[in-house]
Scaffold this active site. Sequence first.
Site, short mmCIF file in Angstrom:
data_model
loop_
_atom_site.label_atom_id
_atom_site.label_comp_id
_atom_site.label_asym_id
_atom_site.label_seq_id
_atom_site.Cartn_x
_atom_site.Cartn_y
_atom_site.Cartn_z
N GLU A 62 6.50 -10.54 8.85
CA GLU A 62 7.68 -9.67 8.85
C GLU A 62 8.86 -10.53 8.40
O GLU A 62 9.29 -11.43 9.13
CB GLU A 62 7.86 -9.11 10.26
CG GLU A 62 9.08 -8.29 10.46
CD GLU A 62 9.20 -7.16 9.45
OE1 GLU A 62 8.23 -6.43 9.24
OE2 GLU A 62 10.28 -7.04 8.86
N SER A 63 9.35 -10.26 7.20
CA SER A 63 10.35 -11.16 6.62
C SER A 63 11.65 -11.20 7.42
O SER A 63 12.31 -12.25 7.48
CB SER A 63 10.62 -10.80 5.16
OG SER A 63 10.96 -9.45 5.01
N CYS A 114 3.29 -12.30 0.49
CA CYS A 114 3.82 -11.06 1.06
C CYS A 114 5.23 -11.29 1.64
O CYS A 114 6.16 -11.50 0.88
CB CYS A 114 2.83 -10.47 2.05
SG CYS A 114 3.05 -8.70 2.25
N ARG A 125 10.90 -4.38 -0.84
CA ARG A 125 10.09 -4.37 0.38
C ARG A 125 9.35 -3.04 0.56
O ARG A 125 9.88 -1.99 0.22
CB ARG A 125 10.96 -4.64 1.62
CG ARG A 125 11.50 -6.04 1.66
CD ARG A 125 12.38 -6.25 2.87
NE ARG A 125 11.63 -6.32 4.11
CZ ARG A 125 12.19 -6.49 5.30
NH1 ARG A 125 13.50 -6.57 5.41
NH2 ARG A 125 11.45 -6.56 6.38
N ILE A 185 -0.70 -5.27 2.53
CA ILE A 185 -0.31 -4.69 3.81
C ILE A 185 1.21 -4.54 3.81
O ILE A 185 1.94 -5.53 3.84
CB ILE A 185 -0.73 -5.61 4.99
CG1 ILE A 185 -2.24 -5.88 4.94
CG2 ILE A 185 -0.35 -4.97 6.33
CD1 ILE A 185 -2.71 -6.94 5.92
N HIS A 215 -2.38 -10.70 0.49
CA HIS A 215 -2.75 -11.66 1.54
C HIS A 215 -4.00 -12.43 1.13
O HIS A 215 -5.12 -12.02 1.49
CB HIS A 215 -3.00 -10.93 2.86
CG HIS A 215 -1.77 -10.51 3.57
ND1 HIS A 215 -1.21 -11.24 4.60
CD2 HIS A 215 -0.98 -9.44 3.39
CE1 HIS A 215 -0.13 -10.63 5.03
NE2 HIS A 215 0.03 -9.53 4.32
N GLU A 239 -5.24 -14.98 2.29
CA GLU A 239 -5.90 -15.61 3.44
C GLU A 239 -6.82 -14.64 4.18
O GLU A 239 -7.52 -15.03 5.11
CB GLU A 239 -4.83 -16.18 4.40
CG GLU A 239 -4.07 -15.15 5.25
CD GLU A 239 -3.04 -14.32 4.48
OE1 GLU A 239 -2.97 -14.41 3.24
OE2 GLU A 239 -2.32 -13.54 5.14
N1 GLN Z 1 6.63 -5.44 5.03
C1 GLN Z 1 6.82 -6.82 5.36
C2 GLN Z 1 8.25 -7.24 5.07
O1 GLN Z 1 8.93 -6.58 4.38
C3 GLN Z 1 5.85 -7.72 4.62
C4 GLN Z 1 4.46 -7.36 5.01
C5 GLN Z 1 3.50 -8.50 4.97
O2 GLN Z 1 3.85 -9.67 4.91
N2 GLN Z 1 2.25 -8.15 5.07
O3 GLN Z 1 8.67 -8.25 5.52
#
Ligand code: GLN
Length: 188
Positions: free
Chosen positions: A49-50, A80, A107, A137, A173, A175
């Site tokens: 989650e940024s 991500c 985002r 995701i 992702h 990983e």
């Molecule tokens: N939706 C997240 C964001 O905006 C990023 C999602 C993720 O890293 N899988 O920070």
Amino acid sequence: MTPSVGILAIQGDVAAHARALAKAGARAVPVLREKDLDGLAALILPGGESTTISKGMDRLALWEPLREFAASGRPVLGTCAGAILLARAVEHHPVPTLGLLDALAVRNAYGTQVDSFSAPVDKGAKKGLEGLRCVFIRAPQLEELGLEVETLARVEGRPVLIRQANLWAATFHPELTPDTRLHELLLS
Ligand code: GLN
């Protein structure tokens, strides 16, 4: 010698990156303070989650140390949320970023959590990454790429892996699949 690769460990997919790095032949080092960056061959900013990660970077005073690490020329891979944190600008709930990568990160551009999906890269991906399966995701999209930015892979025509000198950004992702080719590429 086994290279040490840092993973920014404020929040997000740290453990899965550590497993992928071990498989790719590197030692994972969690990064929570400036000193943790010493001696690293490369650095990963994980997905998560940024907004949360960005607040953690404030709290831990990591903005300048991370910028200095990137300026040293060593590879930095943002995945991500990590890709968002590298970008020059962010659209749709902007968040403070390192501002190093000449791209606009939009985002949640594919929709919400339920719109998560996986897909293989389009034909024409960088040699060595053909057929790479990408897990998205709540992924961002990367737009307005600068002239120094190279697109290494696309999915459905959109850039999902880009590179500007030593800075790499993946909207997916890497990983979360057993395929560690991107981690290996970062180490090479
Ligand atoms: N939706 C997240 C964001 O905006 C990023 C999602 C993720 O890293 N899988 O920070």
